[in-house]
Scaffold this active site. Structure first.
Site, PDB file in Angstrom:
ATOM      1  N   LYS A 298       0.831  -1.209   0.000  1.00 28.03           N
ATOM      2  CA  LYS A 298       0.000   0.000   0.000  1.00 28.03           C
ATOM      3  C   LYS A 298       0.865   1.258   0.000  1.00 28.03           C
ATOM      4  CE  LYS A 298      -4.190  -1.832   0.334  1.00 28.03           C
ATOM      5  NZ  LYS A 298      -5.226  -1.655  -0.701  1.00 28.03           N
TER       6      LYS A 298
ATOM      7  N   LYS B 173      -5.632 -12.161  -9.647  1.00 27.12           N
ATOM      8  CA  LYS B 173      -7.020 -12.428  -9.279  1.00 27.12           C
ATOM      9  C   LYS B 173      -7.903 -11.226  -9.598  1.00 27.12           C
ATOM     10  CE  LYS B 173      -7.221 -10.836  -4.503  1.00 27.12           C
ATOM     11  NZ  LYS B 173      -7.717 -11.138  -3.162  1.00 27.12           N
TER      12      LYS B 173
ATOM     13  N   LYS C 164     -11.314  -5.249  -7.211  1.00 28.66           N
ATOM     14  CA  LYS C 164     -11.911  -3.937  -7.477  1.00 28.66           C
ATOM     15  C   LYS C 164     -10.855  -2.923  -7.884  1.00 28.66           C
ATOM     16  CE  LYS C 164     -14.024  -4.472  -3.515  1.00 28.66           C
ATOM     17  NZ  LYS C 164     -14.854  -4.384  -2.302  1.00 28.66           N
TER      18      LYS C 164
END
Length: 335
Positions: A115, A199, A202
């Site tokens: 992140k 995968k 969103k």
């Protein structure tokens, strides 16, 4: 002698619509689990604050995800379905747990490093202590099991660490050590994205939402990554092609899958035909869910009733744990 029903906790961030990956990777299993276990399923709106959503978007996203959970078959009479911010005991317990979390171990977590790399201008303290809040979500309900994907295994391990550390520090057995849960002894299904690798997610922009309209689904599937086609009989499928077959496996009939698998193996496959079939099968699968979502999201009274009932049930559990934790730590009233 009665066996205690195990408690399961799982949450999903309120950062947009649920997609096929969420459904087949988690929610489908939740719908089955709610009949046999003591389930707490929540919408992690506090977690979503690490990316500073606009207040209007935060509210609408929570409303949408709650509607989608219900449309997929989660029953608020069977499972405790709640919104994280409706349970203030979580943030109080989060404060206590932060006192027992160490800077070095938090900085080393893969999720924090990823992140921080993706949003270098917004490396906030919430990102750093994300595993502590996640641990609090789990242990405040004394969970025995947590359904997690591969990307969350490290955070669950930290929750186990924090539970053990609290028990050891105060010489108590307050928290069970939560274990990863796999349905029927199998790993949860990993649904691939449409961009050829990884995968469905969103944030990756490679997902098909459960509430998505047919036109958008067709457009996305037809743009999915493919290759020039097989050049040898029965050759191994490269990742982008295997991804399409993985999607086909979960939404199409076995005959359809066999038809395209045989065509691939004998080098006669036409990817355009495969994509058209896949798009229609996804639409057939998502249409009843989308229609239920559209009905529920407009029903203010029902959503309010569900959220209130979930908050009351979740607070009953959380407040009991918090009361015990405060006593263990040594907080005493002077009045």
């Amino acid at each position: 002698m009665t066996t205690k029903v195990p408690t399961v906790v799982s949450g999903i961030r309120s950062t947009g619509n649920l997609h096929l990956g969420n459904y087949f990777g988690a929610v489908k299993n939740f719908v089955q689990m709610q009949h046999d276990m003591n389930c707490y399923f929540f919408i992690a709106d506090i977690h979503s604050l690490t990316t500073h959503p606009h207040p209007d978007h935060l509210y609408q996203n929570v409303r949408q995800v709650l509607s989608e959970y219900l449309a997929c078959g989660l029953d608020p009479e069977k499972a405790t379905l709640f919104i994280q911010s409706d349970v203030p005991e979580i943030t109080e317990m989060y404060t206590f747990m932060n006192m027992n979390a160490y800077l070095g171990e938090l900085e080393r977590t893969t999720s924090f490093k990823d992140k921080a790399r993706k949003q270098p201008d917004n490396v906030n303290a919430g990102l750093l202590t994300y595993p502590v809040l996640m641990a609090t979500d789990i242990i405040i309900h004394k969970a025995h099991f947590v359904p997690v994907g591969k990307d969350q295994e490290q955070n669950l391990e930290m929750a186990r660490t924090f539970a053990r550390r609290f028990n050891r520090m105060y010489k108590v057995e307050e928290f069970p050590i939560p274990k990863p849960f796999t349905f029927d002894g199998k790993d949860m299904i990993k649904i691939p994205g449409l961009d050829g690798s990884g995968k469905m997610g969103k944030s990756e922009g490679n997902a098909i939402g459960l509430a998505e309209d047919p036109k958008s689904i067709r457009k996305k599937v037809m743009r999915a990554v493919t290759d020039a086609g097989p050049t040898e009989m029965n050759q191994e499928k490269p990742e982008p092609i295997q991804n399409l077959f993985t999607l086909l496996n979960v939404v199409s009939t076995p005959d359809t899958v066999k038809h395209f698998d045989d065509a691939y193996n004998n080098c006669s496959i036409r990817y355009g035909d495969l994509k058209k079939q896949l798009a229609e099968d996804i639409i057939n699968f998502t249409t009843p869910i989308r229609e239920r979502i559209e009905d529920i999201v407009k029903d203010d009274a029902y959503l309010g009733k569900v959220a209130k009932m979930g908050a009351e049930k979740a607070r009953e559990s959380a407040s009991q744990t918090l009361k015990e934790v405060r006593e263990i730590i040594g907080f005493r009233k002077f009045y």
